[in-house]
Enzyme design. Sequence first.
Site, PDB file in Angstrom:
ATOM      1  N   TRP A 187      41.556  41.599  58.366  1.00 46.75           N
ATOM      2  CA  TRP A 187      42.505  41.512  57.247  1.00 46.75           C
ATOM      3  C   TRP A 187      43.781  40.842  57.780  1.00 46.75           C
ATOM      4  CZ3 TRP A 187      46.585  45.529  56.026  1.00 46.75           C
ATOM      5  CH2 TRP A 187      47.226  45.235  54.815  1.00 46.75           C
ATOM      6  N   ASP A 268      41.403  51.819  60.533  1.00 41.75           N
ATOM      7  CA  ASP A 268      42.006  51.476  59.249  1.00 41.75           C
ATOM      8  C   ASP A 268      40.968  51.828  58.178  1.00 41.75           C
ATOM      9  OD1 ASP A 268      43.153  50.410  57.018  1.00 41.75           O
ATOM     10  OD2 ASP A 268      43.344  48.371  57.797  1.00 41.75           O
ATOM     11  N   LYS A 304      42.531  51.545  46.577  1.00 45.04           N
ATOM     12  CA  LYS A 304      41.262  51.142  45.976  1.00 45.04           C
ATOM     13  C   LYS A 304      40.481  52.321  45.421  1.00 45.04           C
ATOM     14  CE  LYS A 304      42.116  48.696  49.078  1.00 45.04           C
ATOM     15  NZ  LYS A 304      43.349  48.108  49.654  1.00 45.04           N
TER      16      LYS A 304
HETATM   17  N1  PLA Z   1      43.695  47.639  55.293  1.00 49.05           N
HETATM   18  C1  PLA Z   1      42.755  46.816  54.833  1.00 49.05           C
HETATM   19  C2  PLA Z   1      41.555  46.538  55.666  1.00 49.05           C
HETATM   20  C3  PLA Z   1      42.912  46.233  53.563  1.00 49.05           C
HETATM   21  O1  PLA Z   1      41.963  45.418  53.120  1.00 49.05           O
HETATM   22  C4  PLA Z   1      44.054  46.501  52.803  1.00 49.05           C
HETATM   23  C5  PLA Z   1      44.279  45.867  51.466  1.00 49.05           C
HETATM   24  C6  PLA Z   1      44.995  47.395  53.345  1.00 49.05           C
HETATM   25  C7  PLA Z   1      44.781  47.944  54.606  1.00 49.05           C
HETATM   26  C8  PLA Z   1      46.262  47.786  52.666  1.00 49.05           C
HETATM   27  O2  PLA Z   1      46.248  48.153  51.372  1.00 49.05           O
HETATM   28  P1  PLA Z   1      47.382  49.096  50.785  1.00 49.05           P
HETATM   29  O3  PLA Z   1      48.631  48.825  51.542  1.00 49.05           O
HETATM   30  O4  PLA Z   1      47.481  48.765  49.360  1.00 49.05           O
HETATM   31  O5  PLA Z   1      46.888  50.478  51.024  1.00 49.05           O
HETATM   32  N2  PLA Z   1      43.743  44.579  51.299  1.00 49.05           N
HETATM   33  C9  PLA Z   1      43.778  43.892  49.999  1.00 49.05           C
HETATM   34  C10 PLA Z   1      45.178  43.741  49.442  1.00 49.05           C
HETATM   35  C11 PLA Z   1      42.965  44.676  48.991  1.00 49.05           C
HETATM   36  C12 PLA Z   1      46.185  43.137  50.372  1.00 49.05           C
HETATM   37  O6  PLA Z   1      45.932  42.147  51.055  1.00 49.05           O
HETATM   38  O7  PLA Z   1      47.289  43.699  50.402  1.00 49.05           O
HETATM   39  C13 PLA Z   1      43.109  42.529  50.193  1.00 49.05           C
HETATM   40  O8  PLA Z   1      42.972  41.786  49.200  1.00 49.05           O
HETATM   41  O9  PLA Z   1      42.695  42.217  51.327  1.00 49.05           O
END
Ligand code: PLA
Length: 459
Positions: A187, A268, A304
């Site tokens: 991510w 995570d 989510k």
């Molecule tokens: N960790 C991972 C692996 C994630 O994919 C995301 C969110 C988070 C943490 C953090 O989300 P939060 O702070 O809302 O709890 N990833 C998303 C959104 C869904 C983003 O990038 O913020 C994504 O589209 O990858």
Amino acid sequence: MASALASVALSTTFARAVPLPENSMVQRIGAEKKHDNPLFKGKAFRRVSMAVSVNVSRFEGVTMAPPDPILGVSEAFRADTNDLKLNLGVGAYRTEELQPYVLNVVKKAEKLMLERGENKEYLPIEGLAAFNKVTAELLFGADNSVIQEGRVATIQGLSGTGSLRLAAAFIHRYFPDAKALISSPTWGNHKNIFNDARVPWSEYRYYDPRTVGLDFDGMVADIKAAPDGSFVLLHGCAHNPTGIDPTPEQWEKIADVIQEKNHIPFFDVAYQGFASGSLDADAYSVRLFVRRGFELLVAQSYSKNLGLYAERIGAINVVCSSSDAGTRVKSQLKRLARPMYSNPPVHGARIVANVVGDPNLFNEWKQEMELMAGRIKNVRQRLYENLSEKDKSGKDWSFVLKQIGMFSYTGLHKAQSDHMTDKWHIYMTKDGRISLAGLSLSKCEYLADAIIDSFHNVD
Ligand code: PLA
């Protein structure tokens, strides 16, 4: 009088911002020392000449930041006026009608909160006690010995991101020589989080484009080659962006090498219950490491699985080998949180505490989660069928079915992903990731056409 003002303007010294290179650890760490900070150097404290003294902004040196690779996609989507447009960028669940979804259990919990007339006093720095209790139980299992022995330090965080950031600040303060290991790819925000917390990081191999699967040997070799005592960031389930998780046997072997190297696992968990539809199945990896006696960190998110994206509710849990260590760790997490944001917001914490803490709402939540996870599995299946039927080249698209969670990692490269947007108005991240949570059954065929066209016709 006029000349007096002019001379004041002339003799005024201005501190003007100068740009810092993006993402440069060397620069960032160097800039900590006052004498190295470019803002304190001669060029920044310049006398302003008559010609520029009035109109030049003190923020002249602030350069334009690039759009965020994930959230920036939503901005571009909003600006597109074409009716065919489809937003598969951010991982946010939509209904079959592609509308945002507020879970029924969330509405019920909020109704309860209104009826109780709860106040808006500050929470303690560590957050809502009822939330912290249920969130650790949900993750580890209520009967887990680490909970019964009081060995988990849990702090309510600003969702997954804020919890990861707090943990990174903790690593920086207490393990200044340690390095973080992150998967390649991961991510995108993981890198930003460690950069901003000044924790050096490097990548371990994860995705193998040849097999469109896990590069298990590469992963193990890289974790082995890292300096002892590194923090190994692992996706608890539904790896983002690849949708590829290790098997139970592979998790055991990953645990072996982490143990051998005295590394510290840092999970995570952003998708518990959302990957398989089962909260327990999705906590498998974390519980395995706990069972094997590791001290470890886990960041949690309710964005989510409870659809609480904007409430910013999650937690950081640190499992320690003694309750005494747990108490001290918790005190230091609070100390780090206080100057950052003082204390966390209460609304989302109360929702989670009400839903997870009430047997009826908890059961209803599990059903709703199965529904959401089920809808994603259905579109995954339909997309695979459409791709296989329509693509006459013989390409094997079965990887779409093997991936789990809300994403599919299509293998499309940047130019192909650009083509998806420019020609087909399908918005996705440039690494080829699409969010199936933003797809409906009726749009699968259109998406399959776009993927096949981009894959075969763009080099
Ligand atoms: N960790 C991972 C692996 C994630 O994919 C995301 C969110 C988070 C943490 C953090 O989300 P939060 O702070 O809302 O709890 N990833 C998303 C959104 C869904 C983003 O990038 O913020 C994504 O589209 O990858």
